[in-house]
Design a protein around this motif. Structure first.
Motif, PDB file in Angstrom:
ATOM      1  N   ASP A  37      -0.401  18.093  36.437  1.00 34.17           N
ATOM      2  CA  ASP A  37      -0.007  17.177  37.787  1.00 34.17           C
ATOM      3  C   ASP A  37       0.146  18.225  39.104  1.00 34.17           C
ATOM      4  N   ARG A  38       0.868  19.250  38.822  1.00 36.58           N
ATOM      5  CA  ARG A  38       1.183  20.094  40.090  1.00 36.58           C
ATOM      6  C   ARG A  38      -0.024  20.938  40.314  1.00 36.58           C
ATOM      7  N   LEU A  39      -0.852  21.235  39.335  1.00 38.00           N
ATOM      8  CA  LEU A  39      -2.193  22.093  39.670  1.00 38.00           C
ATOM      9  C   LEU A  39      -3.131  21.248  40.736  1.00 38.00           C
ATOM     10  N   ARG A  40      -3.143  19.833  40.172  1.00 43.04           N
ATOM     11  CA  ARG A  40      -3.977  18.995  40.794  1.00 43.04           C
ATOM     12  C   ARG A  40      -3.490  18.772  42.239  1.00 43.04           C
ATOM     13  N   HIS A  41      -2.342  18.488  42.186  1.00 43.20           N
ATOM     14  CA  HIS A  41      -1.821  18.445  43.753  1.00 43.20           C
ATOM     15  C   HIS A  41      -1.954  19.260  44.602  1.00 43.20           C
ATOM     16  N   PRO A  91     -12.260  35.523  28.401  1.00 46.95           N
ATOM     17  CA  PRO A  91     -13.444  34.542  28.921  1.00 46.95           C
ATOM     18  C   PRO A  91     -12.981  33.292  28.664  1.00 46.95           C
ATOM     19  N   ASP A  92     -12.684  32.934  27.377  1.00 48.90           N
ATOM     20  CA  ASP A  92     -12.186  31.331  26.828  1.00 48.90           C
ATOM     21  C   ASP A  92     -11.256  30.794  27.796  1.00 48.90           C
ATOM     22  N   ALA A  93     -10.201  31.374  28.497  1.00 48.31           N
ATOM     23  CA  ALA A  93      -9.319  31.178  29.121  1.00 48.31           C
ATOM     24  C   ALA A  93      -9.723  30.355  30.828  1.00 48.31           C
ATOM     25  N   LEU A  94     -11.032  31.087  31.102  1.00 52.27           N
ATOM     26  CA  LEU A  94     -11.484  30.656  32.221  1.00 52.27           C
ATOM     27  C   LEU A  94     -12.075  29.029  32.023  1.00 52.27           C
ATOM     28  N   VAL A  95     -12.568  28.732  30.950  1.00 53.85           N
ATOM     29  CA  VAL A  95     -13.268  27.507  30.658  1.00 53.85           C
ATOM     30  C   VAL A  95     -11.864  26.492  30.426  1.00 53.85           C
ATOM     31  N   VAL A  96     -11.119  26.991  29.928  1.00 63.35           N
ATOM     32  CA  VAL A  96      -9.763  26.184  29.777  1.00 63.35           C
ATOM     33  C   VAL A  96      -9.151  25.839  31.037  1.00 63.35           C
ATOM     34  N   ALA A  97      -9.026  26.838  32.023  1.00 63.24           N
ATOM     35  CA  ALA A  97      -8.406  26.607  33.409  1.00 63.24           C
ATOM     36  C   ALA A  97      -9.392  25.457  33.921  1.00 63.24           C
ATOM     37  N   ALA A  98     -10.639  25.712  34.000  1.00 68.40           N
ATOM     38  CA  ALA A  98     -11.618  24.475  34.488  1.00 68.40           C
ATOM     39  C   ALA A  98     -11.071  23.081  33.952  1.00 68.40           C
ATOM     40  N   ALA A  99     -11.208  23.067  32.477  1.00 67.73           N
ATOM     41  CA  ALA A  99     -10.985  21.768  31.843  1.00 67.73           C
ATOM     42  C   ALA A  99      -9.607  21.276  32.244  1.00 67.73           C
ATOM     43  N   LEU A 100      -8.460  22.205  32.212  1.00 69.95           N
ATOM     44  CA  LEU A 100      -7.242  21.671  32.775  1.00 69.95           C
ATOM     45  C   LEU A 100      -7.110  21.164  34.201  1.00 69.95           C
ATOM     46  N   LEU A 117     -14.767  17.372  35.019  1.00 71.07           N
ATOM     47  CA  LEU A 117     -15.536  18.362  34.621  1.00 71.07           C
ATOM     48  C   LEU A 117     -17.070  18.156  34.389  1.00 71.07           C
ATOM     49  N   ARG A 118     -18.117  18.433  34.876  1.00 70.54           N
ATOM     50  CA  ARG A 118     -19.594  18.205  34.723  1.00 70.54           C
ATOM     51  C   ARG A 118     -20.118  18.985  34.016  1.00 70.54           C
ATOM     52  N   GLN A 119     -20.436  20.304  34.635  1.00 74.90           N
ATOM     53  CA  GLN A 119     -21.199  21.556  34.087  1.00 74.90           C
ATOM     54  C   GLN A 119     -20.443  22.909  34.351  1.00 74.90           C
ATOM     55  N   VAL A 120     -20.461  23.661  33.291  1.00 73.59           N
ATOM     56  CA  VAL A 120     -19.797  25.020  33.393  1.00 73.59           C
ATOM     57  C   VAL A 120     -21.032  25.891  33.187  1.00 73.59           C
ATOM     58  N   PHE A 121     -21.001  26.660  34.364  1.00 74.32           N
ATOM     59  CA  PHE A 121     -22.242  27.649  34.419  1.00 74.32           C
ATOM     60  C   PHE A 121     -21.507  29.207  33.674  1.00 74.32           C
ATOM     61  N   PRO A 122     -22.618  30.034  33.123  1.00 78.57           N
ATOM     62  CA  PRO A 122     -22.044  31.368  32.445  1.00 78.57           C
ATOM     63  C   PRO A 122     -21.192  32.267  33.490  1.00 78.57           C
ATOM     64  N   TYR A 123     -19.999  32.568  32.789  1.00 77.10           N
ATOM     65  CA  TYR A 123     -19.206  33.348  33.839  1.00 77.10           C
ATOM     66  C   TYR A 123     -19.832  34.784  34.163  1.00 77.10           C
ATOM     67  N   ARG A 124     -19.331  35.455  35.032  1.00 80.58           N
ATOM     68  CA  ARG A 124     -19.860  36.553  35.302  1.00 80.58           C
ATOM     69  C   ARG A 124     -18.810  37.819  35.408  1.00 80.58           C
ATOM     70  N   SER A 125     -18.981  38.954  34.870  1.00 77.00           N
ATOM     71  CA  SER A 125     -18.057  40.135  34.941  1.00 77.00           C
ATOM     72  C   SER A 125     -18.307  40.829  36.241  1.00 77.00           C
ATOM     73  N   PHE A 175     -13.393  29.808  39.768  1.00 73.79           N
ATOM     74  CA  PHE A 175     -12.225  30.266  38.931  1.00 73.79           C
ATOM     75  C   PHE A 175     -12.441  31.875  39.014  1.00 73.79           C
ATOM     76  N   ILE A 176     -11.383  32.537  39.251  1.00 69.58           N
ATOM     77  CA  ILE A 176     -11.530  34.177  39.311  1.00 69.58           C
ATOM     78  C   ILE A 176     -10.392  34.359  38.403  1.00 69.58           C
ATOM     79  N   GLN A 177     -10.549  35.244  37.694  1.00 75.68           N
ATOM     80  CA  GLN A 177      -9.704  35.951  36.597  1.00 75.68           C
ATOM     81  C   GLN A 177      -9.371  37.270  36.812  1.00 75.68           C
TER      82      GLN A 177
END
Length: 191
Positions: free
Chosen positions: A16-20, A37-46, A52-60, A98-100
């Protein structure tokens, strides 16, 4: 008017606070998630939930003793051929990044963001000439970045202000090792 953002820290589970915060300022610093790397996708979903419609490959992005990365948005259109089949790896309608931070350098290397909406709206009110250029003149958006980090050498012509990106980002120069992962996504809000 300043367009810089100093994002608040928020626990990744406090959706709730994040979206606000994202609605109000366009940025937040998530805490409490692992540096995987999984945490980035989790962050996007949260963050986006059912939007959330499409997730692109993460880049290092490892770097050592590097200069600054200037203010930019990541909305490139990159299509690769895998086994003869065109596959979009980046999309011009990506609207969240999302930048980790995995490893921070000895000095410098701070990331920064600017509110593109605030800049564009303020520019339109204060100085119509640059606003007219930013919203109506077609320019090569890749420019000097062609062939950098796998970007195509083919020009991508468009207007500076034409996407849904709210935040532009970059980083300061640094000494020492720095390692980040970057994930871009497309939400239901994108065109």
């Amino acid at each position: 008017m300043s367009c810089g953002i100093l994002p608040d820290r928020v626990d990744g589970q406090d959706t709730d606070r994040l979206r606000h915060l994202l609605t109000e300022t366009g940025a937040a610093i998530l805490t409490g998630l692992a540096a995987t790397p999984d945490a980035l996708v989790v962050a996007a979903a949260l963050t986006l939930g059912h939007r959330l419609r499409q997730v692109f490959p993460y880049r290092s992005r490892p770097s050592r003793d590097a200069g600054p990365v200037h203010l930019h948005a990541d909305s490139f259109d990159v299509v690769v051929h895998i086994g003869g089949v065109p596959v979009r790896r980046r999309d011009p309608d990506e609207d969240y990044v999302f930048i980790q931070a995995v490893q921070t350098p000895g000095s410098g290397g701070e990331s920064f963001v600017a509110d593109a909406y605030r800049f564009a709206n303020d520019c339109g009110r204060r100085d119509p000439d640059p606003w007219d250029f930013l919203t109506s003149a077609d320019v090569d958006l890749y420019g000097k970045w062609a062939d950098l980090r796998g970007l195509p050498a083919v020009p991508r012509v468009g207007r500076h202000v034409e996407h849904h990106y709210r935040c532009w980002h970059g980083r300061e120069g640094h000494s020492g090792e720095r390692f980040v992962r970057i994930l871009t996504v497309r939400s239901a809000d994108a065109r």
